[in-house]
Motif scaffolding. Structure first.
Motif, mmCIF file in Angstrom:
data_model
loop_
_atom_site.group_PDB
_atom_site.id
_atom_site.type_symbol
_atom_site.label_atom_id
_atom_site.label_comp_id
_atom_site.label_asym_id
_atom_site.label_seq_id
_atom_site.Cartn_x
_atom_site.Cartn_y
_atom_site.Cartn_z
ATOM 1 N N MET A 1 0.950 -0.899 0.066
ATOM 2 C CA MET A 1 0.138 -0.154 0.237
ATOM 3 C C MET A 1 0.940 1.188 0.042
ATOM 4 S SD MET A 1 -3.078 0.854 2.562
ATOM 5 C CE MET A 1 -2.615 -0.222 3.371
ATOM 6 N N TYR A 5 -0.361 7.219 0.217
ATOM 7 C CA TYR A 5 -1.750 7.427 0.587
ATOM 8 C C TYR A 5 -2.165 7.256 1.996
ATOM 9 C CZ TYR A 5 -6.465 6.070 0.398
ATOM 10 O OH TYR A 5 -7.907 6.014 0.491
ATOM 11 N N ASP A 78 -0.847 -7.024 -1.771
ATOM 12 C CA ASP A 78 -1.299 -5.731 -1.486
ATOM 13 C C ASP A 78 -2.226 -5.296 -2.472
ATOM 14 O OD1 ASP A 78 -0.356 -2.909 -0.589
ATOM 15 O OD2 ASP A 78 -0.332 -2.564 -2.651
ATOM 16 N N SER A 80 -4.977 -1.729 -3.654
ATOM 17 C CA SER A 80 -5.180 -0.303 -3.272
ATOM 18 C C SER A 80 -6.215 0.359 -4.412
ATOM 19 C CB SER A 80 -4.083 0.500 -2.826
ATOM 20 O OG SER A 80 -3.467 0.646 -4.292
ATOM 21 N N ASP A 82 -7.162 3.341 -6.692
ATOM 22 C CA ASP A 82 -6.508 4.538 -7.326
ATOM 23 C C ASP A 82 -7.319 5.148 -8.482
ATOM 24 O OD1 ASP A 82 -4.775 6.204 -8.392
ATOM 25 O OD2 ASP A 82 -3.545 4.755 -9.379
ATOM 26 N N TYR A 90 -8.362 -0.699 -9.519
ATOM 27 C CA TYR A 90 -7.653 -1.176 -8.482
ATOM 28 C C TYR A 90 -6.306 -1.702 -8.665
ATOM 29 C CZ TYR A 90 -12.201 -1.387 -5.757
ATOM 30 O OH TYR A 90 -13.410 -1.123 -5.094
ATOM 31 N N ALA A 159 -8.410 -0.278 0.711
ATOM 32 C CA ALA A 159 -7.025 -0.898 0.518
ATOM 33 C C ALA A 159 -6.649 -1.985 1.328
ATOM 34 C CB ALA A 159 -6.187 0.438 0.578
ATOM 35 N N GLY A 161 -2.737 -4.095 2.914
ATOM 36 C CA GLY A 161 -1.558 -4.183 2.662
ATOM 37 C C GLY A 161 -1.040 -5.076 3.696
ATOM 38 N N GLN A 183 -8.819 2.338 9.879
ATOM 39 C CA GLN A 183 -7.684 1.356 9.772
ATOM 40 C C GLN A 183 -7.907 0.376 10.694
ATOM 41 O OE1 GLN A 183 -3.616 2.737 9.511
ATOM 42 N NE2 GLN A 183 -3.194 1.494 10.847
#
Length: 193
Positions: A1, A5, A78, A80, A82, A90, A159, A161, A183
């Protein structure tokens, strides 16, 4: 990740959790932080990215499954969202047989836009190699971690990671929930050989 970001979203501190459980922590107010020469994006650009994410018809979990099907037997390391080019996309990195592949999945059509070899494990630094070895041995996979985090934080993952905390692998999942970001950190139980 991407670290950029994470900084841009001014995400919360890490959360130590038991292996198959997760508790979201409320996000703090966004602040502009700077890491090296990379200034964090403005709140406007973060809001634009989140708006694109909300309009995407493909979930992060679906994008992960699509990318893993391109290289059967691979696992996601991983992923994320975008929206930098104005379209939901993705970026997924999977590993299989000592190779790391990168795949772009369209967030509207689920079409694979790009799939290429990103790196071999030998080309990665020692910490990344250690994390990927721990991922292959863990009972919990990224797809499981995403589902647990989404349920725990009552939202949709944007996301996911890997992180290393004192030599232990952790999944870091970012979830969009109640208009903000949460998170969630999960530490998988080590795999049995």
């Amino acid at each position: 990740m991407p670290v950029k970001y994470l900084c841009a979203c001014a995400l919360i501190g890490l959360l130590a959790l038991a292996p198959a459980s997760a508790v979201p922590v409320e996000p703090q107010a966004a602040t502009a932080t700077q890491s090296g020469d990379d200034a964090a994006p403005s709140q406007e650009s973060v809001d634009h990215e989140l708006d694109l994410f909300r309009r995407a018809g493909v979930s992060l979990h679906q994008a992960m499954r699509i990318a893993e099907k391109i290289h059967p037997g691979s696992v996601t390391a991983d992923i994320s969202f975008d929206g930098a080019l104005g379209a939901p996309l993705y970026k997924v990195r999977t590993i299989k047989s000592g190779q790391v592949f990168e795949c772009d999945v369209d967030g509207i059509t689920a079409e694979v836009k790009n799939s290429a070899l990103f790196s071999s494990l030998q080309e990665l630094n020692e910490l990344d190699r250690h994390n990927l070895a721990a991922l292959r041995a863990a009972h919990l996979k990224m797809s499981d971690a995403v589902l647990i985090a989404e349920k725990s934080a009552a939202g949709k993952a944007i996301a996911g990671g890997l992180a290393n905390n004192d030599g232990r692998l952790s999944f870091i999942i970012i979830v969009v929930s109640n208009g903000g970001l949460k998170q969630v950190q999960l530490e998988p139980a080590p795999g049995r050989h």
